[in-house]
Design a protein around this motif. Structure first.
Motif, PDB file in Angstrom:
ATOM      1  N   VAL A  63       1.220  14.953  -9.652  1.00  0.00           N
ATOM      2  CA  VAL A  63       0.081  15.233  -8.794  1.00  0.00           C
ATOM      3  C   VAL A  63      -0.202  14.009  -7.938  1.00  0.00           C
ATOM      4  O   VAL A  63       0.099  12.872  -8.325  1.00  0.00           O
ATOM      5  CB  VAL A  63      -1.184  15.608  -9.594  1.00  0.00           C
ATOM      6  N   THR A  64      -0.744  14.255  -6.768  1.00  0.00           N
ATOM      7  CA  THR A  64      -1.244  13.188  -5.908  1.00  0.00           C
ATOM      8  C   THR A  64      -2.605  13.625  -5.407  1.00  0.00           C
ATOM      9  O   THR A  64      -2.771  14.736  -4.906  1.00  0.00           O
ATOM     10  CB  THR A  64      -0.283  12.884  -4.739  1.00  0.00           C
ATOM     11  N   ALA A  65      -3.600  12.773  -5.592  1.00  0.00           N
ATOM     12  CA  ALA A  65      -4.973  13.123  -5.241  1.00  0.00           C
ATOM     13  C   ALA A  65      -5.182  13.012  -3.739  1.00  0.00           C
ATOM     14  O   ALA A  65      -4.641  12.110  -3.083  1.00  0.00           O
ATOM     15  CB  ALA A  65      -5.957  12.219  -5.977  1.00  0.00           C
ATOM     16  N   ALA A  66      -5.971  13.915  -3.175  1.00  0.00           N
ATOM     17  CA  ALA A  66      -6.310  13.856  -1.754  1.00  0.00           C
ATOM     18  C   ALA A  66      -7.076  12.567  -1.475  1.00  0.00           C
ATOM     19  O   ALA A  66      -8.038  12.232  -2.159  1.00  0.00           O
ATOM     20  CB  ALA A  66      -7.152  15.060  -1.363  1.00  0.00           C
ATOM     21  N   GLY A  67      -6.610  11.826  -0.473  1.00  0.00           N
ATOM     22  CA  GLY A  67      -7.250  10.574  -0.110  1.00  0.00           C
ATOM     23  C   GLY A  67      -6.815   9.383  -0.922  1.00  0.00           C
ATOM     24  O   GLY A  67      -7.216   8.252  -0.637  1.00  0.00           O
ATOM     25  N   GLU A  68      -5.973   9.604  -1.955  1.00  0.00           N
ATOM     26  CA  GLU A  68      -5.495   8.520  -2.800  1.00  0.00           C
ATOM     27  C   GLU A  68      -3.988   8.670  -2.996  1.00  0.00           C
ATOM     28  O   GLU A  68      -3.532   9.133  -4.038  1.00  0.00           O
ATOM     29  CB  GLU A  68      -6.202   8.518  -4.154  1.00  0.00           C
ATOM     30  N   PRO A  69      -3.180   8.320  -2.002  1.00  0.00           N
ATOM     31  CA  PRO A  69      -1.731   8.528  -2.098  1.00  0.00           C
ATOM     32  C   PRO A  69      -1.136   7.840  -3.315  1.00  0.00           C
ATOM     33  O   PRO A  69      -1.556   6.754  -3.717  1.00  0.00           O
ATOM     34  CB  PRO A  69      -1.207   7.902  -0.803  1.00  0.00           C
ATOM     35  N   GLY A  70      -0.156   8.478  -3.894  1.00  0.00           N
ATOM     36  CA  GLY A  70       0.506   7.959  -5.084  1.00  0.00           C
ATOM     37  C   GLY A  70       0.683   9.057  -6.106  1.00  0.00           C
ATOM     38  O   GLY A  70      -0.229   9.851  -6.342  1.00  0.00           O
ATOM     39  N   LEU A  71       1.871   9.116  -6.701  1.00  0.00           N
ATOM     40  CA  LEU A  71       2.200  10.186  -7.639  1.00  0.00           C
ATOM     41  C   LEU A  71       1.873   9.779  -9.070  1.00  0.00           C
ATOM     42  O   LEU A  71       2.133   8.646  -9.490  1.00  0.00           O
ATOM     43  CB  LEU A  71       3.687  10.512  -7.545  1.00  0.00           C
ATOM     44  N   GLU A  72       1.336  10.737  -9.813  1.00  0.00           N
ATOM     45  CA  GLU A  72       1.073  10.553 -11.229  1.00  0.00           C
ATOM     46  C   GLU A  72       1.610  11.763 -11.972  1.00  0.00           C
ATOM     47  O   GLU A  72       1.528  12.887 -11.467  1.00  0.00           O
ATOM     48  CB  GLU A  72      -0.431  10.408 -11.504  1.00  0.00           C
ATOM     49  N   PRO A  73       2.173  11.563 -13.188  1.00  0.00           N
ATOM     50  CA  PRO A  73       2.638  12.727 -13.963  1.00  0.00           C
ATOM     51  C   PRO A  73       1.499  13.699 -14.222  1.00  0.00           C
ATOM     52  O   PRO A  73       0.364  13.292 -14.493  1.00  0.00           O
ATOM     53  CB  PRO A  73       3.142  12.096 -15.265  1.00  0.00           C
ATOM     54  N   ALA A  74       1.791  14.986 -14.113  1.00  0.00           N
ATOM     55  CA  ALA A  74       0.761  16.005 -14.329  1.00  0.00           C
ATOM     56  C   ALA A  74       0.581  16.283 -15.821  1.00  0.00           C
ATOM     57  O   ALA A  74       1.533  16.186 -16.587  1.00  0.00           O
ATOM     58  CB  ALA A  74       1.155  17.286 -13.610  1.00  0.00           C
ATOM     59  N   ALA A 103      -6.233  17.931  -4.635  1.00  0.00           N
ATOM     60  CA  ALA A 103      -4.966  17.272  -4.987  1.00  0.00           C
ATOM     61  C   ALA A 103      -3.812  18.194  -4.637  1.00  0.00           C
ATOM     62  O   ALA A 103      -3.995  19.380  -4.333  1.00  0.00           O
ATOM     63  CB  ALA A 103      -4.934  16.933  -6.481  1.00  0.00           C
ATOM     64  N   ALA A 104      -2.614  17.625  -4.688  1.00  0.00           N
ATOM     65  CA  ALA A 104      -1.372  18.389  -4.550  1.00  0.00           C
ATOM     66  C   ALA A 104      -0.571  18.218  -5.828  1.00  0.00           C
ATOM     67  O   ALA A 104      -0.545  17.142  -6.432  1.00  0.00           O
ATOM     68  CB  ALA A 104      -0.567  17.912  -3.356  1.00  0.00           C
ATOM     69  N   ARG A 105       0.102  19.290  -6.231  1.00  0.00           N
ATOM     70  CA  ARG A 105       0.923  19.265  -7.443  1.00  0.00           C
ATOM     71  C   ARG A 105       2.336  19.715  -7.096  1.00  0.00           C
ATOM     72  O   ARG A 105       2.522  20.740  -6.433  1.00  0.00           O
ATOM     73  CB  ARG A 105       0.333  20.191  -8.506  1.00  0.00           C
ATOM     74  N   ALA A 106       3.326  18.936  -7.537  1.00  0.00           N
ATOM     75  CA  ALA A 106       4.731  19.269  -7.327  1.00  0.00           C
ATOM     76  C   ALA A 106       5.384  19.569  -8.666  1.00  0.00           C
ATOM     77  O   ALA A 106       5.263  18.779  -9.614  1.00  0.00           O
ATOM     78  CB  ALA A 106       5.460  18.118  -6.639  1.00  0.00           C
ATOM     79  N   LEU A 108      10.403   4.861  -6.704  1.00  0.00           N
ATOM     80  CA  LEU A 108      11.038   6.111  -7.116  1.00  0.00           C
ATOM     81  C   LEU A 108      10.459   6.514  -8.467  1.00  0.00           C
ATOM     82  O   LEU A 108      10.658   5.837  -9.475  1.00  0.00           O
ATOM     83  CB  LEU A 108      12.554   5.928  -7.203  1.00  0.00           C
ATOM     84  N   ARG A 109       9.760   7.635  -8.500  1.00  0.00           N
ATOM     85  CA  ARG A 109       9.036   8.020  -9.710  1.00  0.00           C
ATOM     86  C   ARG A 109       9.775   9.065 -10.545  1.00  0.00           C
ATOM     87  O   ARG A 109       9.409   9.300 -11.699  1.00  0.00           O
ATOM     88  CB  ARG A 109       7.661   8.565  -9.320  1.00  0.00           C
ATOM     89  N   ARG A 144       0.834  -1.194   0.000  1.00  0.00           N
ATOM     90  CA  ARG A 144       0.000   0.000   0.000  1.00  0.00           C
ATOM     91  C   ARG A 144       0.876   1.255   0.000  1.00  0.00           C
ATOM     92  O   ARG A 144       1.855   1.355   0.726  1.00  0.00           O
ATOM     93  CB  ARG A 144      -0.905  -0.008   1.233  1.00  0.00           C
ATOM     94  N   THR A 145       0.516   2.233  -0.822  1.00  0.00           N
ATOM     95  CA  THR A 145       1.168   3.536  -0.805  1.00  0.00           C
ATOM     96  C   THR A 145       0.541   4.370   0.294  1.00  0.00           C
ATOM     97  O   THR A 145      -0.680   4.548   0.334  1.00  0.00           O
ATOM     98  CB  THR A 145       1.024   4.248  -2.162  1.00  0.00           C
ATOM     99  N   VAL A 146       1.374   4.904   1.199  1.00  0.00           N
ATOM    100  CA  VAL A 146       0.844   5.605   2.367  1.00  0.00           C
ATOM    101  C   VAL A 146       1.175   7.095   2.363  1.00  0.00           C
ATOM    102  O   VAL A 146       0.737   7.823   3.258  1.00  0.00           O
ATOM    103  CB  VAL A 146       1.366   4.962   3.662  1.00  0.00           C
ATOM    104  N   GLY A 147       1.911   7.539   1.365  1.00  0.00           N
ATOM    105  CA  GLY A 147       2.240   8.955   1.325  1.00  0.00           C
ATOM    106  C   GLY A 147       3.153   9.271   0.159  1.00  0.00           C
ATOM    107  O   GLY A 147       3.422   8.430  -0.713  1.00  0.00           O
ATOM    108  N   THR A 148       3.645  10.491   0.161  1.00  0.00           N
ATOM    109  CA  THR A 148       4.480  11.017  -0.913  1.00  0.00           C
ATOM    110  C   THR A 148       5.708  11.678  -0.307  1.00  0.00           C
ATOM    111  O   THR A 148       5.608  12.367   0.709  1.00  0.00           O
ATOM    112  CB  THR A 148       3.700  12.073  -1.724  1.00  0.00           C
TER     113      THR A 148
END
Length: 546
Positions: free
Chosen positions: A535-546, A510-513, A492-493, A458-462
């Motif tokens: 980006v990582t969606a609130a409540g759904e940890p895990g990074l995705e390309p923006a 969401a959060a965007r880096a 490692l993304r 399980r992914t628990v954070g970023t």
């Protein structure tokens, strides 16, 4: 020698002796401590300077090191400046006398609508630095501030207060920066950051480096100036550290970033000494010498940063970990992973793991700070729980072998300590955990896994790792070990080796880096570009390309 054996040598009286440096008597703990007391004079403000300097007599601009603000709260902010007409002299060009400094805060840049004004005293005991905690400013406001003494007026700074505790702001944009070795290059990323629209900057450590800086400024290779020889030595004494901060603050890009945004700062190792752990130095110097060096470094750090009164050091001890809130949107738990940690297992660098890294008695944060963090998570009402700290939190295997080498200076060398935090976040119901990291002079983006050895865990954070401002010189987009790291660490993304910083927008959904990089720092004027966005969606940890 084991960590426990080395720590047992550091008798409590040595720490007590370092806490009393500056008192007008010999220290009694050891002869070495007594000898060093004269080199580290840290009295309380007002104890040695009854006279006051007539500011009208100042013939040179005292605001050469700029202004800064920090630790924004809902109704207050901390304002900082340092009087230094001659910043490269030990006394900064001022006599050992008090100086009255006027300050004012306004709602507009032209200071037509004044919010607060007052006076502060620049004490010689604090190297004529000024820390003003200005309250009753109102929540969630952009503000402007300046200082005046005699006929001299400082540059104007821009700062802000945080939203009310119960407010629900739609977004917050932060920047994360770290590692600014003056001798490795220009601070060009700060020029771009000064122009960015961010609410607050988190400095994650290595604000300065203790290493010698030669007359050419190292990789800056000055041809139009010559730095004094006093910088061409390692920082050890209080005077050394104070002068080194003066050197760094003369950089115009660093001054511009401080003037443009409030900073929240925490240290790593180089503000004192490379890879130290608690009261254990890098090299085998006597413990009393290191504690006195640490006291000097901590004192100079507080003097030269926009920090509040609770962070004022007590000899070799300083409580830097603290909590800030941005309404109900974000809680920031700023950590100190250097002052309380156990000694590194098996050395400081990349090593094969052994049983010590899973020893539950070893700690990265110390028991009190760990308990403070877990308690804060349990009581948090924030959507995003952000942990600004120093060294890489996620597992980072250095090769494809089994077992792989790991960094003993990062959380991989303190796995039991990391496990307690992950379990604590889970028990507290933390859904949106974000760790901000510096230290390694590259940009990383990690998914934090409940079990790093299981890619399906399980992914628990970023974790967002900010590259360096200048440390490591120019860097490269694709470091030679990048493919190995990506293969060895499926969580490692992203990995980029250039200089720059990260901006993170925290929103309700969401959060965007955005990883912002420059192509070079060994000469000035580099442009900036966005290397990657996630980006990582609130409540759904895990990074995705923006």
């Amino acid at each position: 020698m084991t960590s426990e054996a080395r720590q047992s040598q550091h008798a409590p009286e040595l720490r007590t002796a370092a806490r009393h440096i500056g008192r007008r008597r010999f220290l009694t703990a050891t002869g070495a401590a007594a000898a060093l007391a004269f080199a580290v004079n840290l009295p309380t403000a007002g104890t040695a300077a009854a006279a006051e300097l007539d500011a009208a007599r100042l013939t040179e601009d005292p605001f050469t090191l700029g202004v800064a603000s920090g630790d924004p709260r809902p109704d207050s902010v901390l304002l900082w400046t340092r009087l230094a007409p001659a910043p490269f002299e030990a006394d900064s060009g001022l006599p050992a006398q008090r100086v009255t400094v006027h300050w004012e805060v306004a709602y507009d840049e032209r200071f037509r609508r004044i919010a607060r004004r007052g006076t502060a005293t620049a004490h010689p005991e604090f190297h004529h630095t000024v820390h003003v905690e200005v309250g009753h400013l109102g929540a969630d406001r952009v503000l402007y501030y300046r200082f005046r003494t005699g006929r001299w007026i400082s540059p104007t700074g821009r700062t802000r207060t945080a939203p009310e505790p119960g407010a629900r702001p739609r977004s917050l944009t932060l920047a994360a920066v770290s590692c600014q070795a003056y001798h490795d290059g220009y601070f060009t990323p700060y020029a771009h950051l000064a122009a960015d629209d961010v609410d607050v900057v988190f400095h994650l450590g290595d604000y300065l480096y203790e290493y010698a800086v030669n007359s050419a400024g190292g990789a800056r290779n000055y041809t139009d100036r010559t730095l004094p020889a006093l910088f061409d030595r390692e920082t050890v004494t209080l005077e050394d550290y104070r002068l080194r901060y003066a050197l760094y603050r003369t950089d115009p890009d660093l001054r511009a970033a401080h003037a443009a945004h409030p900073f929240v700062v925490t240290w790593d190792d180089h503000e004192t000494e490379n890879n130290y752990a608690d009261d254990i130095p890098e090299n085998n110097v006597p413990p009393e010498e290191f504690l006195l060096r640490r006291a000097s470094a901590y004192r100079a750090y507080w003097e030269n940063q926009p920090l509040r009164r609770p962070q004022l050091p007590d000899g070799p001890d300083m409580r830097l970990y603290r909590r800030l809130q941005w309404g109900r949107l974000a809680q920031f738990d700023v950590l100190d992973t250097r002052q309380y940690r156990s000694d590194q297992a098996y050395g400081d660098g990349a090593r094969l793991p052994g049983p010590d890294i899973d020893d539950p008695s070893r700690t990265m944060t110390g028991a009190s700070q760990e308990r403070w963090l877990l308690d804060g998570w349990r009581s948090s009402r924030a959507l995003w729980n952000v942990v600004p700290q120093q060294v890489v939190f996620s597992q980072r295997k250095f090769d494809l072998a089994t077992p792989s080498r790991l960094s003993m200076d990062a959380w991989d060398g303190y796995r039991a300590s990391r496990r307690r935090l992950l379990d604590g976040a889970k028990a507290a119901g933390i859904e949106n955990l974000m760790v901000l990291t510096g230290d390694v002079h590259v940009g990383y983006a990690f998914d934090i896994k409940d079990d790093f050895d299981d890619p399906d865990s399980r992914t628990v954070g970023t974790e967002i790792v900010a590259t360096s401002i200048a440390s490591g010189k120019d860097g490269t987009e694709k470091p030679a070990n990048r493919d190995t790291y990506l293969a060895a660490n499926p969580h490692l993304r992203f990995y980029d080796g250039r200089r720059g910083y990260v901006t993170v927008e925290l929103g309700r959904e969401a959060a965007r880096a955005d990883f912002r990089t420059v192509p070079y720092v060994t000469r000035p004027g580099a442009p900036i570009a966005t290397a990657a966005s996630f980006v990582t969606a609130a409540g759904e940890p895990g990074l995705e390309p923006a």
